[in-house]
Design a protein around this motif. Structure first.
Motif, PDB file in Angstrom:
ATOM      1  N   ALA A 122       0.890  -1.194  -0.019  1.00  0.00           N
ATOM      2  CA  ALA A 122      -0.181  -0.123  -0.015  1.00  0.00           C
ATOM      3  C   ALA A 122       0.998   1.230  -0.116  1.00  0.00           C
ATOM      4  N   THR A 146      -6.576   5.781   0.076  1.00  0.00           N
ATOM      5  CA  THR A 146      -5.940   4.731   0.347  1.00  0.00           C
ATOM      6  C   THR A 146      -5.043   4.669   1.750  1.00  0.00           C
ATOM      7  N   ILE A 169      -7.942  -1.773  -1.095  1.00  0.00           N
ATOM      8  CA  ILE A 169      -6.681  -0.801  -1.309  1.00  0.00           C
ATOM      9  C   ILE A 169      -6.484  -0.976  -2.899  1.00  0.00           C
ATOM     10  N   ARG A 170      -6.549  -1.841  -3.529  1.00  0.00           N
ATOM     11  CA  ARG A 170      -5.850  -2.281  -4.763  1.00  0.00           C
ATOM     12  C   ARG A 170      -7.112  -1.617  -5.808  1.00  0.00           C
ATOM     13  N   LEU A 172      -8.992   0.634  -5.175  1.00  0.00           N
ATOM     14  CA  LEU A 172      -8.966   2.360  -5.198  1.00  0.00           C
ATOM     15  C   LEU A 172      -7.726   2.788  -6.016  1.00  0.00           C
ATOM     16  N   TYR A 173      -6.677   1.896  -5.834  1.00  0.00           N
ATOM     17  CA  TYR A 173      -5.413   2.068  -6.571  1.00  0.00           C
ATOM     18  C   TYR A 173      -5.680   1.982  -8.130  1.00  0.00           C
TER      19      TYR A 173
END
Length: 338
Positions: A122, A146, A169-170, A172-173
């Motif tokens: 992250a 994030t 998280i991924r 969003l990324y």
């Protein structure tokens, strides 16, 4: 200096004295084969072989590679990693295998390792976005969200909760990719099969990262089948998936942003068929070259006090995990600091 060799076309590979003889084969529409001019590769120059086309070889060839400690990684037509030929495990340690299994069975220890891996991943995702945010890509909201999600990792009580947070998280990324990349759109993440150009590059790059991580693990006493974030048994070498999480943002994703925004790879380098999108051979060659350049790139490592390559960095991460498992030193994931 040893380097990786990538074979994209059908061919025959054999031992010729103390060299490798590769004979490409062209295939007509009626299925007839035509051997081309053979190429000789000094075995001293080879560190690994990546096979993306059909390869014919015999046991003499593989015995020769085993003696020379050369690995072979295989990918199918759809660019999926299918397996590897690995030389005999000269570094395997019963003590390490027992310690790995013990760490996996200890819920607290396993959860802590999984948490640290995702914290490192992250952090590196945020650093990627910061880089492009400073260049006018307007990623402030995604970066802030994030960071807030990453903080919740401290409250995760088990690996399943860590994996759930990692998925968010991924997601969003990946939403930042459409902002970072100029001329292509990613949309949703699609894997099997990838449905557009950006997804095709992510899948192909991740497969290369897994293979490189397997090579690094093989050079330590770690067993690649015992993992902590991913459940052993999901994939044959699930520890590769764990360690790769840290490096996909700073190696694979950075290469993707570079080749697309600098127009090294364009629409002409992809094939769209059978409801999937894949790199063609020309596109693979360009992307592989960019990945190799990234792996060979060096930077000043604060702890070591010297310049190291990204390829060495992956191996160093394996040793850091090994030290934690053996109760020598607490594991701290690599985090970008530039």
């Amino acid at each position: 200096m040893k380097r990786c060799f990538y074979l994209f076309n059908p061919g025959i590979m054999e031992r010729k004295d103390n060299t490798l003889k590769y004979t490409p084969i062209s295939i007509d529409e009626d299925g007839s084969e035509h051997p081309q001019q053979p190429r000789f590769i000094p075995v001293e120059d080879v560190s690994e072989l990546y096979i993306f086309g059909s390869l014919r070889a015999n046991s003499t060839f593989y015995n020769f590679l085993g003696q020379r400690n050369i690995s072979v990684h295989f990918f199918d037509y759809y660019e999926n990693y299918t397996g590897s030929f690995m030389p005999r495990d000269g570094l395997l340690s019963g003590k390490t295998i027992i310690a790995q299994a013990k760490a996996y069975q200890n819920i607290r220890h396993r959860t802590e390792l999984a948490r640290k891996i995702i914290q490192g991943a992250a952090w590196n995702m945020v650093m990627n976005m910061n880089y492009y945010n400073r260049r006018g890509k307007n990623l402030d909201d995604i970066i802030g969200n994030t960071k807030e999600l990453a903080k919740t990792l401290l409250n995760a009580k088990n690996v399943e909760e860590v994996m759930g947070i990692e998925g968010n998280i991924r997601k969003l990324y990946y939403s930042a990719f459409d902002i970072i990349i100029d001329d292509f759109k990613m949309g949703d993440r699609t894997k099997q099969p990838p449905m557009n150009e950006v997804n095709a590059l992510i899948s192909f790059g991740n497969m290369m990262c897994y293979s490189e991580t397997l090579r690094a693990i093989h050079q330590t006493q770690l067993n690649p089948t015992i993992s902590y974030q991913h459940t052993p048994g999901e994939r044959r070498y699930s520890l590769c998936l764990d360690i790769s999480e840290i490096f996909k943002p700073i190696i694979v994703d950075r290469v993707i942003f570079k080749v697309l925004n600098k127009h090294a790879i364009g629409h002409q380098h992809f094939d769209h068929k059978l409801n999937r999108c894949l790199l063609n051979n020309k596109g693979k060659m360009i992307f592989v070259k960019a990945m190799e350049e990234r792996y060979d790139e060096t930077f000043h490592h604060r702890s070591l006090g010297r310049n190291v390559s990204y390829k060495f960095l992956v191996k160093l991460e394996c040793y850091k995990l090994l030290k934690d498992i053996l109760d020598i030193e607490e594991y701290k994931p690599f985090k970008m600091y530039w």
